[in-house]
Design an enzyme around this catalytic site. Structure first.
Site, short mmCIF file in Angstrom:
data_model
loop_
_atom_site.label_atom_id
_atom_site.label_comp_id
_atom_site.label_asym_id
_atom_site.label_seq_id
_atom_site.Cartn_x
_atom_site.Cartn_y
_atom_site.Cartn_z
N HIS B 264 45.59 42.56 42.92
CA HIS B 264 44.13 42.57 42.78
C HIS B 264 43.71 42.41 41.31
O HIS B 264 42.93 41.51 40.97
CB HIS B 264 43.61 43.91 43.34
CG HIS B 264 42.13 44.09 43.26
ND1 HIS B 264 41.29 43.86 44.33
CD2 HIS B 264 41.33 44.50 42.25
CE1 HIS B 264 40.04 44.11 43.98
NE2 HIS B 264 40.04 44.50 42.72
N GLU B 265 44.26 43.26 40.44
CA GLU B 265 43.87 43.20 39.02
C GLU B 265 44.32 41.88 38.39
O GLU B 265 43.68 41.39 37.45
CB GLU B 265 44.45 44.38 38.25
CG GLU B 265 44.02 45.77 38.75
CD GLU B 265 42.50 45.98 38.80
OE1 GLU B 265 41.77 45.29 38.05
OE2 GLU B 265 42.05 46.83 39.59
N HIS B 268 41.51 39.47 38.77
CA HIS B 268 40.52 39.66 37.70
C HIS B 268 41.02 39.05 36.39
O HIS B 268 40.29 38.38 35.67
CB HIS B 268 40.29 41.16 37.45
CG HIS B 268 39.40 41.84 38.47
ND1 HIS B 268 38.15 41.39 38.78
CD2 HIS B 268 39.59 42.97 39.20
CE1 HIS B 268 37.59 42.22 39.67
NE2 HIS B 268 38.44 43.17 39.96
N GLU B 294 34.79 40.06 41.44
CA GLU B 294 35.47 40.69 42.56
C GLU B 294 35.98 39.62 43.54
O GLU B 294 37.00 39.83 44.21
CB GLU B 294 34.51 41.66 43.26
CG GLU B 294 35.16 42.69 44.14
CD GLU B 294 36.01 43.73 43.40
OE1 GLU B 294 35.90 43.83 42.16
OE2 GLU B 294 36.81 44.41 44.07
#
Lengths: 495, 495
Positions: B264-265, B268, B294
Site C-alpha cells: 500500500h505505502e 503512495h 489513495e
C-alpha cells in the site's frame, strides 16, 4: 503586557534561533545517517534556505542596540555570563560581510568537492590551486575578525572554536610537547617491539557489534530516552541536548576501533545530555568550547576507556557478544588499545602519536594565516615535520600527507588544536578527580563510575558556558591548562 | 537584473516554502520513526517555530497582489494551471483569521491528547465535551471557507483534501454504494462461511519480515536511491518526492498485514517518486488530491496486490523469507488476503467492508457541519448505521465505535471520503488500463508489471496537479468518477 527589557528580548531572540538550529541538527544528522543518495540535492537546498533564515535573524538590526542596552542593565552574575556569550555568538555570526561569506561558501564547497577525487589521485597540483583560494579568503576573514575583536588574526580564528585561547599560549603548550613527545614515542615503540602481532578472529557481524556498543553505552550511563546510536561514514555526535545522536562505523574484521569510537562519542553525548536544562536555548547553556567538548570524549575514551580497569570490564562483554567461540584474553584486548605505532594518518593515530599530528597542523596553519609561509610550501614542510616528530617521510605522498584532512578544504582554520587541548584537559581533569576522590581507581576497577560521572557533572557538564575556559578549568582543577598532567599520564600508561 | 513578473515572483515564493516544507517533512518523519521519547518537547517546539515561519511567509501581503497581477499576464496553459494551484494553496492557507487558527490548534491538541486515555476508558461523556468544542470551531471554519470560496460549508472542507468534490456528488456516490454494498457483504460472508479457520505459524522475526518487505518493494520498482522503509506506530508515507520515507509496523504473529501495508505505502511512494521533476517545488507539481493519492496506494494494494496473479508471485517470497520450515500453500495465503468479515474497526476492515465504515463517517460529519445533527447524537446514529451497513451493534461500546478514529479529535473534517474515493478511482483506473492494454493480466501473471507502471506513470504520476481531478480522471479513463467499476471489481473478486 509589560515592556520587555533588552536582555529579555535577547533571550527571546536566541530561543527562536535555537529552535531553528534544532531543525538544522536533525536534518543534518539524517543526511549523514539515513538519507538515500538521491535525496541530497533537495536536502542541501533546504538546509541552505534554513541557513539564510538563521543568518537573517542573527543579523537583524535591533541586535546591536539590545546588546548595548543590556550591558547597561542591572544583571545578576548568571545573566552577565549569558550576555557575554550572546555577544560572542552574535559577533562571530555577524563579523563577516555578506560577499565574503558567499565567496567562502563557494570556494570551500568547490575545494572540498574536488578534493574527494584529487586526494585519491594524489593530485597536489590541482588541489593547491583550490586551497590557495580558500586560504586567501581565510586570511581575509582572520583580518576582519581580528579588527572586530582586537585579537591577532590567527587568535581571532581560534576564538571561533576555543574562545580565549591564543597563539602565544599554544606555542608554549606545543613547545612543551615537542620537548618530550618525540623521544617518548621512540622509547615506547622500542618497548613494544617484542609485542606479538595482533590479529582478530572476525568477521564480526554489525548487528552483534551494535549490541555490544549499546551495552557499553548503557554501562557509561548514556540516557537512551534522550538519544540513540546509528551508523555514518564519519562518526560524530549530533542532534540536540534532549536528543543526542551519536554514530559509528562498523568494520567487519575489526570491532575494536568502532567500540572505542562509541566510548568516545558517548563522552560527547553525556556532556550534551547533562547541560543545564534551564539554559538549553541560550548560548550560555551550551558546551564551553570544542576543546572542552573533546576533553569529555577523550576523558571517556583515553582516561577511562583504555585504562586497565575499564578494559577488564570490557572483556566479558566483548566475549559475550562477539567471541563466544574463541574468547579473547585480557592481554590481547589491552594490546589492541595500547599499541603505539607512528603512522601517516591522523584519524588512525594512537593516543601517543596523535598530538604530533595536531602539532604539525597547528604550526602550518598558524604560519599560513600569518603569511609566513605559502600554500605551495606545505608539502615540503609537512615532510620535514613528519620526519622530525614521527620519523616518517611523506615525500610525494600527498594523499597520506598534506591532503588527508577535510578541515582546510572546508575552511576550518583554528580547529585542529582543539583535539590536543581536549586530550590535555582530560588528563588534567582526571588527575584532579583522583586527587579529590583518592578511592576512585578502586571504584572504577569494580565497575562503579558514579564518582567519576558525579565529578564531571559537577565540574564540567552543569557548568556549560557560565565561565570562560580558564576559569572553568581553574575551578575544576585548581589551575589553568598545565601540560604536565598529560605527560604524566602518558608516561604512566606507556612506559 | 530584469524585473521579475508577478508569476515569477510567485514561483520564487513557493520554492522557498517548499524548502521549509522539506524540513518539516523530514523532522516529522524522524519524530515518528527515530526520535526517542525524551526528544519530543524540543521537537514539538522546533516544529511549531517552523510552522510560524511558514505561516508568516504564506500570508505575506504581496501575495494577493501578485496573484491578481499574474492572472492578467499572458501565461501558457501549464503556467495557468500552476497559477490556479498557487491560488488554491494560498487561499486555503490564509482563509482563516489568526485567532481561529489558534483556537483550533488548542482545541484539537486538547481533544486529541485527552482522547488517547478517554478511548481506552470508553469515556464518551468526557470526550463529548472536547469534541463539541472542536466541532463548533470546525463549523465556524467551514462557514468562513464557504464565504471565501462560494462553496457550501461542507464542500469548502472537502476542498482541502479533494478539491472539486462536492456533497451533492458524494451523496450520489455513496447512495449507489448503499444500494448494493450491504447485500453484497451478506452474500460474500455466506459464501466464505465454510472457509477453514486461518492460522499462521509464527513468530516471524521483524528482521526477516523487513527483508521480505524490501524484496516486494523491489519487485514493485520502489526507487531505493530516493527513499527508504522504516518502522512507526502508525504506517505512513512521508518525506519528500526525491526522498520518500514509507513505514510499517511488524507484528510477531502475523506478517500478512504488515506485508500488504508495505505494498500500500509503496503505491503512495511511487506516485511521489514519479511526480514531474521540473515542477516539484510548485503546487502544480504536487499530488492531485488525497483521493488520487489513495487511489495509487489502493491500486497497488487492492487492484494489484490482492489479485490472484500477485499473490502467486508473493508466495515463493513469503516461503523463502519466513516459512522455510513449513511452506504456506497458495490457497492459504489467498484466503488471508481475501477473507471478508464485518468488524467494528475501520483500520482493520477488509476491502469489501471498508467503504461501509467510510460511508457512515461521511454521513455523520456532513450532517454535523450542516448542523442537522449534534455531537450528542453521534453514538446512537453510529449504532444505527453500523447495524444497517454491517449488522453490528456498538451500543455502549464507544471505544470500538464513534471514538475509534483520530480524525475528528484532530479536526480533520472532510478527509474520510478520500479513502473510498481512492478505492473507486483505483478500480476505474484498473479497468481503463485493461481496456487499453488487454494483455496486461497475462503480463502481470508472469510478474511483468512494466505496462501497469507505464500506464500509471503516463496517466497519473506525471500529471501531478496539472488538471483538476475530474479532467485527470476523464483523460485517463474516458469518463469522470463512475462507481460501476468498483462494484464490478468487488463482484468479480468476491462472488
Amino acid at each position: 503586557m509589560t515592556k520587555q527589557t533588552a536582555y529579555q528580548q535577547l533571550c527571546e531572540h536566541f530561543k527562536h534561533l535555537s529552535k531553528l538550529s534544532h531543525l538544522n541538527s536533525i536534518c543534518g544528522w539524517d543526511q549523514a545517517t539515513m538519507m538515500p543518495d538521491g535525496g541530497n540535492q533537495a536536502r542541501a537546498e533546504a538546509l541552505a534556505e534554513l541557513a539564510v533564515i538563521i543568518h537573517e535573524k542573527s543579523t537583524r538590526p535591533e541586535m546591536e542596540e539590545w546588546l548595548q542596552q543590556a550591558a547597561q542593565q542591572n544583571l545578576n552574575p548568571m545573566q552577565q555570563a549569558s550576555l557575554r556569550e550572546m555577544t560572542r555568538s552574535w559577533r562571530n555570526q555577524t563579523a563577516l560581510p555578506a560577499d565574503l561569506v558567499k565567496a567562502k561558501s563557494l570556494a570551500t564547497a568547490h575545494c572540498e568537492h574536488a578534493w574527494r577525487d584529487q586526494r585519491g589521485a594524489n593530485d597536489w597540483k590541482a588541489f593547491q590551486v583550490n586551497l590557495q583560494a580558500v586560504m586567501q579568503l581565510a586570511i581575509e576573514e582572520a583580518q576582519i575578525r581580528a579588527d572586530k575583536t582586537g585579537l591577532n588574526p590567527y587568535d581571532a580564528m581560534l576564538d571561533l572554536y576555543e574562545p580565549g585561547m591564543q597563539m602565544q599560549r599554544l606555542d608554549k603548550v606545543f613547545g612543551e610537547l615537542q620537548s618530550w613527545l618525540p623521544e617518548l614515542i621512540t622509547q615506547v615503540v622500542a618497548k613494544q617491539a617484542n609485542w606479538p602481532t595482533l590479529s582478530l578472529n572476525g568477521p564480526f557481524p554489525s548487528e552483534q557489534q551494535k549490541e555490544l556498543g549499546l551495552a557499553v553505552m548503557e554501562k557509561l550511563q548514556f540516557n537512551f530516552k534522550h538519544g540513540r546510536l546509528d551508523v555514518s561514514a564519519h562518526p560524530f555526535c549530533g542532534g540536540v541536548p534532549s536528543d543526542v545522536r551519536i554514530t559509528t562505523r562498523y568494520e567487519d574484521e575489526d570491532f575494536t576501533r568502532s567500540l572505542m569510537g562509541i566510548v568516545h562519542e558517548t563522552g560527547h553525548a553525556r556532556y550534551e545530555q547533562n547541560l543545564p536544562l534551564d539554559y538549553l536555548d541560550l548560548p550560555v547553556g551550551q558546551a564551553r568550547s570544542m576543546g572542552i567538548h573533546e576533553s569529555q570524549s577523550l576523558f571517556f575514551e583515553m582516561q577511562l576507556g583504555r585504562s586497565q580497569a575499564f578494559v577488564e570490564q570490557l572483556l566479558p562483554l566483548v566475549n559475550q557478544h562477539l567471541c563466544q567461540q574463541q574468547p579473547m584474553q585480557l592481554e590481547e584486548l589491552k594490546q589492541h588499545y595500547l599499541s603505539v605505532k607512528p603512522g601517516y594518518i591522523r584519524v588512525d593515530a594512537d593516543e601517543l602519536t596523535y598530538p604530533a599530528h595536531v602539532m604539525l597542523r597547528y604550526e602550518l596553519e598558524r604560519d599560513l594565516i600569518n603569511q609566513d609561509i605559502k600554500v605551495a610550501d606545505i608539502p615540503e614542510l609537512w615532510d620535514q615535520k613528519m620526519q622530525q616528530y614521527l620519523g616518517l617521510s611523506t615525500k610525494g605522498n600527498y594523499r597520506d600527507g598534506c591532503m588527508q584532512d577535510v578541515h582546510w578544504p572546508a575552511g576550518l582554520i583554528g580547529y585542529f588544536p582543539s583535539y590536543s587541548l581536549g586530550a590535555m584537559y582530560a588528563a588534567q581533569f582526571h588527575a584532579a578527580l583522583v586527587k579529590a576522590k583518592p578511592d576512585t581507581p578502586q571504584a572504577v576497577a569494580k565497575g562503579n563510575y558514579d564518582e567519576v560521572f558525579a565529578w564531571l557533572q559537577q565540574n564540567i557538564w552543569s557548568q556549560a558556558s557560565i565561565y570562560e575556559t580558564d576559569e572553568l578549568v581553574s575551578r575544576a582543577t585548581g589551575e589553568t591548562l598545565n601540560t604536565r598532567y598529560f605527560e604524566q599520564h602518558l608516561r604512566n600508561r606507556y612506559l
